[in-house]
Design a protein around this motif. Structure first.
Motif, PDB file in Angstrom:
ATOM      1  N   GLU A  41      -7.895   4.377   1.687  1.00 42.59           N
ATOM      2  CA  GLU A  41      -7.625   4.234   3.130  1.00 42.59           C
ATOM      3  C   GLU A  41      -6.752   3.017   3.407  1.00 42.59           C
ATOM      4  OE1 GLU A  41      -8.235   6.545   5.390  1.00 42.59           O
ATOM      5  OE2 GLU A  41      -9.084   7.708   3.743  1.00 42.59           O
ATOM      6  N   LEU A  42      -7.000   1.906   2.710  1.00 43.57           N
ATOM      7  CA  LEU A  42      -6.179   0.694   2.888  1.00 43.57           C
ATOM      8  C   LEU A  42      -4.738   0.938   2.450  1.00 43.57           C
ATOM      9  CD1 LEU A  42      -8.634  -2.098   1.658  1.00 43.57           C
ATOM     10  CD2 LEU A  42      -7.768  -1.752   3.992  1.00 43.57           C
TER      11      LEU A  42
ATOM     12  N   LEU B 107      -3.194   3.905   2.295  1.00 46.40           N
ATOM     13  CA  LEU B 107      -2.583   4.836   3.255  1.00 46.40           C
ATOM     14  C   LEU B 107      -2.183   4.111   4.535  1.00 46.40           C
ATOM     15  CD1 LEU B 107      -4.921   7.932   2.803  1.00 46.40           C
ATOM     16  CD2 LEU B 107      -2.588   7.644   1.930  1.00 46.40           C
ATOM     17  N   GLN B 108      -3.040   3.205   4.982  1.00 45.22           N
ATOM     18  CA  GLN B 108      -2.729   2.415   6.181  1.00 45.22           C
ATOM     19  C   GLN B 108      -1.492   1.553   5.940  1.00 45.22           C
ATOM     20  OE1 GLN B 108      -5.858  -0.317   7.392  1.00 45.22           O
ATOM     21  NE2 GLN B 108      -5.307  -0.043   9.532  1.00 45.22           N
ATOM     22  N   ALA B 109      -1.412   0.940   4.766  1.00 43.78           N
ATOM     23  CA  ALA B 109      -0.238   0.119   4.426  1.00 43.78           C
ATOM     24  C   ALA B 109       1.035   0.966   4.461  1.00 43.78           C
ATOM     25  CB  ALA B 109      -0.420  -0.524   3.050  1.00 43.78           C
TER      26      ALA B 109
ATOM     27  N   GLN C  31       1.546   3.764   6.189  1.00 43.41           N
ATOM     28  CA  GLN C  31       1.823   4.143   7.581  1.00 43.41           C
ATOM     29  C   GLN C  31       2.424   2.990   8.372  1.00 43.41           C
ATOM     30  OE1 GLN C  31      -2.145   5.457   8.381  1.00 43.41           O
ATOM     31  NE2 GLN C  31      -1.731   7.557   7.779  1.00 43.41           N
ATOM     32  N   GLN C  32       2.088   1.763   7.986  1.00 47.14           N
ATOM     33  CA  GLN C  32       2.593   0.584   8.695  1.00 47.14           C
ATOM     34  C   GLN C  32       3.897   0.058   8.099  1.00 47.14           C
ATOM     35  OE1 GLN C  32      -0.834  -1.988   8.508  1.00 47.14           O
ATOM     36  NE2 GLN C  32      -1.874  -0.932  10.182  1.00 47.14           N
TER      37      GLN C  32
ATOM     38  N   ASP D 237       6.982   4.695   2.113  1.00 43.97           N
ATOM     39  CA  ASP D 237       7.332   5.927   2.805  1.00 43.97           C
ATOM     40  C   ASP D 237       8.844   6.113   2.718  1.00 43.97           C
ATOM     41  OD1 ASP D 237       8.086   7.826   4.787  1.00 43.97           O
ATOM     42  OD2 ASP D 237       6.263   7.395   5.922  1.00 43.97           O
TER      43      ASP D 237
ATOM     44  N   TYR E  49      -1.473  11.264   1.637  1.00 42.55           N
ATOM     45  CA  TYR E  49      -0.429  10.814   2.560  1.00 42.55           C
ATOM     46  C   TYR E  49       0.325  12.006   3.151  1.00 42.55           C
ATOM     47  CZ  TYR E  49       2.930   7.563   4.617  1.00 42.55           C
ATOM     48  OH  TYR E  49       3.712   6.846   5.496  1.00 42.55           O
TER      49      TYR E  49
ATOM     50  N   SER F  91       1.865  -4.919   0.174  1.00 39.45           N
ATOM     51  CA  SER F  91       0.872  -4.683   1.224  1.00 39.45           C
ATOM     52  C   SER F  91      -0.454  -4.212   0.645  1.00 39.45           C
ATOM     53  CB  SER F  91       1.389  -3.634   2.204  1.00 39.45           C
ATOM     54  OG  SER F  91       2.561  -4.093   2.817  1.00 39.45           O
TER      55      SER F  91
END
Length: 184
Positions: A5-6, A8-10, A12-13, A30, A125, A157
Motif C-alpha cells: 500500500e505504501l 502504491l501510494q508513492a 500515485q503521488q 508511473d 497498480y 519514495s
C-alpha cells in the motif's frame, strides 16, 4: 500488505520506487507521469533520449504504449512465448506512448515479467511501471538491499520488499522486428 500500500501510494503521488526484479533491483515510477519519470532519470543521471523499459504483469497492460498492429505476424509467437520471462522486446511504439519513455526512438522496450513481486506490483497498480536498473548511469547494477539503501535510499519514495529472482544478468533486450540482440 501495508508495504504494498505504501509503494502504491508513492507511485500515485509521483514518487520513484525501487523493487526487486529477476536479477537486480530496479527503479520505477508511473510511466504516464512526466515529472516522476524526469525525477527517476535525474536520480540515475541518465538522458531522456535513451528511452526506458516498461515492465508489466501481462501484455494487455502494455497495449496503450505499443503499436500492436505493427508487430509482424511472424514475430508474434517468438515474443509472446518468451513471456512472462526475462526478455525485454523493442516493439513499435504507439502514437500515444510518451516521449519521456520512448526517448529519441519510435519504438518502446517492454517486458512481461515472471517475477512474483513485479507481477504483484503491476497487477495492484493496474498498469506497467518504468523499469531501469537501480544505479547511476554507467555504474554496476545493485543486487544488495543494503547497498540500495545506502546509495539511493534517500532519493526514493519507497522500496518494495522481496527477493531478487535467480537471474545473474539484467534482462536481454531484443529488437522484435530485426531479431537483433540490443543487450545480452
Amino acid at each position: 500488505m501495508a508495504e504494498l500500500e505504501l509503494v502504491l501510494q508513492a507511485l500515485q503521488q509521483g514518487g520513484v520506487i525501487a523493487y526487486p526484479t529477476e536479477a537486480v533491483y530496479g527503479l520505477g515510477c508511473d510511466p504516464d507521469n512526466e515529472a516522476a519519470v524526469l525525477a527517476l532519470l535525474a536520480i540515475k543521471q541518465r538522458p531522456v533520449e535513451k528511452g526506458l523499459i516498461l515492465i508489466a504483469a501481462n501484455y494487455s497492460q502494455l497495449l496503450r504504449y505499443v503499436d500492436d498492429k505493427a508487430i509482424p505476424p511472424g514475430k508474434r509467437y517468438q515474443i509472446f512465448s518468451s513471456w512472462p520471462g526475462h526478455i525485454s522486446w523493442v516493439l513499435p511504439a504507439s502514437k500515444t506512448a510518451p516521449k519521456w519513455i520512448t526517448g529519441q526512438f519510435n519504438t518502446i522496450a517492454v517486458r512481461v515479467s515472471a517475477h512474483p513481486v513485479v507481477q504483484q506490483l503491476c497487477s495492484a497498480y493496474g498498469k506497467p511501471l518504468v523499469s531501469t536498473s537501480a544505479n547511476l548511469s554507467g555504474q554496476p547494477a545493485i543486487t544488495d538491499k543494503v547497498v540500495l539503501q545506502q546509495s539511493l535510499g534517500d532519493k526514493l519514495s519507497a522500496i518494495m520488499p522481496g527477493p531478487l529472482g535467480g537471474a545473474t544478468q539484467p534482462s536481454q533486450i531484443r529488437d522484435a522486428i530485426s531479431g537483433d540482440i540490443v543487450r545480452s
